[in-house]
Design a protein around this motif. Structure first.
Motif, PDB file in Angstrom:
ATOM      1  N   LEU A  99     -10.816   2.281  -7.383  1.00  0.00           N
ATOM      2  CA  LEU A  99     -11.148   2.790  -6.038  1.00  0.00           C
ATOM      3  C   LEU A  99     -10.374   4.060  -5.722  1.00  0.00           C
ATOM      4  CD1 LEU A  99     -11.335  -0.466  -3.877  1.00  0.00           C
ATOM      5  CD2 LEU A  99     -13.203   1.131  -4.362  1.00  0.00           C
ATOM      6  N   MET A 100      -9.086   4.047  -5.993  1.00  0.00           N
ATOM      7  CA  MET A 100      -8.268   5.220  -5.701  1.00  0.00           C
ATOM      8  C   MET A 100      -8.688   6.411  -6.573  1.00  0.00           C
ATOM      9  SD  MET A 100      -6.222   4.557  -3.225  1.00  0.00           S
ATOM     10  CE  MET A 100      -7.642   3.710  -2.561  1.00  0.00           C
ATOM     11  N   HIS A 101      -9.055   6.154  -7.817  1.00  0.00           N
ATOM     12  CA  HIS A 101      -9.491   7.221  -8.728  1.00  0.00           C
ATOM     13  C   HIS A 101     -10.820   7.829  -8.264  1.00  0.00           C
ATOM     14  CE1 HIS A 101     -10.139   9.454 -12.401  1.00  0.00           C
ATOM     15  NE2 HIS A 101     -11.293   8.844 -12.580  1.00  0.00           N
ATOM     16  N   ARG A 102     -11.739   6.988  -7.856  1.00  0.00           N
ATOM     17  CA  ARG A 102     -13.080   7.466  -7.495  1.00  0.00           C
ATOM     18  C   ARG A 102     -13.182   8.005  -6.075  1.00  0.00           C
ATOM     19  NH1 ARG A 102     -16.927   2.919 -10.365  1.00  0.00           N
ATOM     20  NH2 ARG A 102     -16.479   3.621 -12.494  1.00  0.00           N
ATOM     21  N   LEU A 103     -12.397   7.448  -5.160  1.00  0.00           N
ATOM     22  CA  LEU A 103     -12.585   7.776  -3.746  1.00  0.00           C
ATOM     23  C   LEU A 103     -11.523   8.696  -3.163  1.00  0.00           C
ATOM     24  CD1 LEU A 103     -13.638   4.236  -2.449  1.00  0.00           C
ATOM     25  CD2 LEU A 103     -15.126   6.123  -3.189  1.00  0.00           C
ATOM     26  N   THR A 104     -10.459   8.949  -3.912  1.00  0.00           N
ATOM     27  CA  THR A 104      -9.384   9.784  -3.363  1.00  0.00           C
ATOM     28  C   THR A 104      -8.930  10.793  -4.414  1.00  0.00           C
ATOM     29  OG1 THR A 104      -7.478   8.476  -4.101  1.00  0.00           O
ATOM     30  CG2 THR A 104      -8.561   7.746  -2.070  1.00  0.00           C
ATOM     31  N   ASP A 105      -8.001  11.619  -4.005  1.00  0.00           N
ATOM     32  CA  ASP A 105      -7.378  12.546  -4.945  1.00  0.00           C
ATOM     33  C   ASP A 105      -6.010  12.022  -5.383  1.00  0.00           C
ATOM     34  OD1 ASP A 105      -6.014  12.862  -2.572  1.00  0.00           O
ATOM     35  OD2 ASP A 105      -5.998  15.055  -2.655  1.00  0.00           O
ATOM     36  N   ALA A 106      -5.900  10.688  -5.468  1.00  0.00           N
ATOM     37  CA  ALA A 106      -4.631  10.040  -5.795  1.00  0.00           C
ATOM     38  C   ALA A 106      -4.075  10.550  -7.121  1.00  0.00           C
ATOM     39  CB  ALA A 106      -4.812   8.530  -5.850  1.00  0.00           C
ATOM     40  N   SER A 107      -2.779  10.715  -7.138  1.00  0.00           N
ATOM     41  CA  SER A 107      -2.061  11.082  -8.341  1.00  0.00           C
ATOM     42  C   SER A 107      -1.664   9.794  -9.059  1.00  0.00           C
ATOM     43  CB  SER A 107      -0.816  11.870  -7.928  1.00  0.00           C
ATOM     44  OG  SER A 107      -0.087  12.268  -9.043  1.00  0.00           O
ATOM     45  N   PHE A 108      -1.936   9.719 -10.355  1.00  0.00           N
ATOM     46  CA  PHE A 108      -1.632   8.519 -11.141  1.00  0.00           C
ATOM     47  C   PHE A 108      -2.180   7.243 -10.474  1.00  0.00           C
ATOM     48  CE2 PHE A 108       1.859  11.536 -11.981  1.00  0.00           C
ATOM     49  CZ  PHE A 108       1.769  11.653 -13.359  1.00  0.00           C
ATOM     50  N   PRO A 109      -3.475   7.197 -10.183  1.00  0.00           N
ATOM     51  CA  PRO A 109      -4.017   6.094  -9.396  1.00  0.00           C
ATOM     52  C   PRO A 109      -3.805   4.711 -10.011  1.00  0.00           C
ATOM     53  CG  PRO A 109      -5.792   7.349 -10.410  1.00  0.00           C
ATOM     54  CD  PRO A 109      -4.524   8.121 -10.634  1.00  0.00           C
ATOM     55  N   PHE A 110      -3.881   4.582 -11.335  1.00  0.00           N
ATOM     56  CA  PHE A 110      -3.739   3.261 -11.945  1.00  0.00           C
ATOM     57  C   PHE A 110      -2.279   2.834 -12.027  1.00  0.00           C
ATOM     58  CE2 PHE A 110      -7.930   4.648 -13.216  1.00  0.00           C
ATOM     59  CZ  PHE A 110      -8.686   3.530 -12.894  1.00  0.00           C
ATOM     60  N   VAL A 111      -1.388   3.780 -12.263  1.00  0.00           N
ATOM     61  CA  VAL A 111       0.039   3.452 -12.270  1.00  0.00           C
ATOM     62  C   VAL A 111       0.466   3.056 -10.855  1.00  0.00           C
ATOM     63  CG1 VAL A 111       2.367   4.359 -12.673  1.00  0.00           C
ATOM     64  CG2 VAL A 111       0.498   4.987 -14.214  1.00  0.00           C
ATOM     65  N   ASP A 112       0.048   3.833  -9.873  1.00  0.00           N
ATOM     66  CA  ASP A 112       0.371   3.534  -8.481  1.00  0.00           C
ATOM     67  C   ASP A 112      -0.207   2.185  -8.069  1.00  0.00           C
ATOM     68  OD1 ASP A 112       1.542   4.153  -6.009  1.00  0.00           O
ATOM     69  OD2 ASP A 112      -0.288   5.107  -5.277  1.00  0.00           O
ATOM     70  N   ALA A 113      -1.445   1.915  -8.476  1.00  0.00           N
ATOM     71  CA  ALA A 113      -2.078   0.625  -8.168  1.00  0.00           C
ATOM     72  C   ALA A 113      -1.312  -0.518  -8.832  1.00  0.00           C
ATOM     73  CB  ALA A 113      -3.531   0.627  -8.629  1.00  0.00           C
ATOM     74  N   GLY A 114      -0.867  -0.301 -10.061  1.00  0.00           N
ATOM     75  CA  GLY A 114      -0.101  -1.331 -10.761  1.00  0.00           C
ATOM     76  C   GLY A 114       1.205  -1.655 -10.054  1.00  0.00           C
ATOM     77  N   ILE A 115       1.870  -0.626  -9.581  1.00  0.00           N
ATOM     78  CA  ILE A 115       3.107  -0.837  -8.824  1.00  0.00           C
ATOM     79  C   ILE A 115       2.811  -1.641  -7.560  1.00  0.00           C
ATOM     80  CG2 ILE A 115       4.877   0.335  -7.428  1.00  0.00           C
ATOM     81  CD1 ILE A 115       4.789   2.596  -9.558  1.00  0.00           C
ATOM     82  N   ALA A 116       1.764  -1.259  -6.841  1.00  0.00           N
ATOM     83  CA  ALA A 116       1.419  -1.935  -5.581  1.00  0.00           C
ATOM     84  C   ALA A 116       1.019  -3.388  -5.814  1.00  0.00           C
ATOM     85  CB  ALA A 116       0.307  -1.176  -4.867  1.00  0.00           C
ATOM     86  N   MET A 117       0.120  -3.622  -6.757  1.00  0.00           N
ATOM     87  CA  MET A 117      -0.377  -4.981  -6.974  1.00  0.00           C
ATOM     88  C   MET A 117       0.694  -5.893  -7.553  1.00  0.00           C
ATOM     89  SD  MET A 117      -3.339  -4.823  -5.685  1.00  0.00           S
ATOM     90  CE  MET A 117      -2.915  -3.423  -4.647  1.00  0.00           C
TER      91      MET A 117
END
Length: 180
Positions: A99-117
């Motif tokens: 979601l972050m990769h497709r819908l935002t300009d997030a930097s390192f979206p999967f690493v950031d998501a991994g930290i959050a989850m």
């Protein structure tokens, strides 16, 4: 700065299995929630709201445990439960990262998501007094140190280095006090 100090105090108190960790956690996450809201970082605001709620839950769980056992009793997950938690973290990371990769300009979206989850899972396991929470926090801290250093967020990198050291201490201390 105040929120960071409160979170450090919180983690030290968790490592010592002090129920007072929750007062510091709730105050620190509430302040961070306000800071993120003011910065229009709404996902981070929502995560902080989640942390306030799960810390209230944890305070209740630990209070009940202390009332019945006289102390915070450390337990472990079964192998099957560990696998379920890891699968859940991986699935949630993939979904949120996508979601972050497709819908935002997030930097390192999967690493950031991994930290959050992983942080969400670790916080829930902490509330349930499971030793594995520390393993997850250590993983979060290691990955976060790299991410924040890569982004040039040096004060946050230093904070996570400190949190990593406290998390290792917490794991060792909780392992010594584990219910056999």
């Amino acid at each position: 700065m105040l929120a960071s100090l409160l979170i450090v105090a919180n983690v030290v108190l968790v490592a010592r299995r002090s129920i007072w960790n929750y007062a510091f956690a709730i105050a620190g996450t509430a302040i961070y929630g306000w800071v993120f809201f003011e910065a229009r970082l709404y996902s981070d605001t929502g995560l902080q709201l989640f942390f306030v709620i799960v810390n209230l839950y944890g305070w209740r769980q630990w209070s009940h445990g202390i009332a019945t056992a006289g102390e915070v009793r450390v337990g472990r997950l079964s192998a099957a439960a560990r696998g379920g938690w890891l699968f859940g973290i991986a699935f949630a990371t993939l979904a949120w990262g996508t979601l972050m990769h497709r819908l935002t300009d997030a930097s390192f979206p999967f690493v950031d998501a991994g930290i959050a989850m992983t942080s969400v899972a670790a916080q829930i396991l902490l509330s349930r007094q499971k030793l594995e929470n520390w393993v997850l926090w250590i993983a979060v801290d290691i990955v976060a140190i790299g991410l924040y250093a890569a982004k040039g967020l040096w004060p946050t990198t230093i904070l996570y280095i400190l949190l990593l050291a406290i998390s290792v201490w917490g794991l060792l201390d909780w392992r010594r006090s584990e219910v056999q």
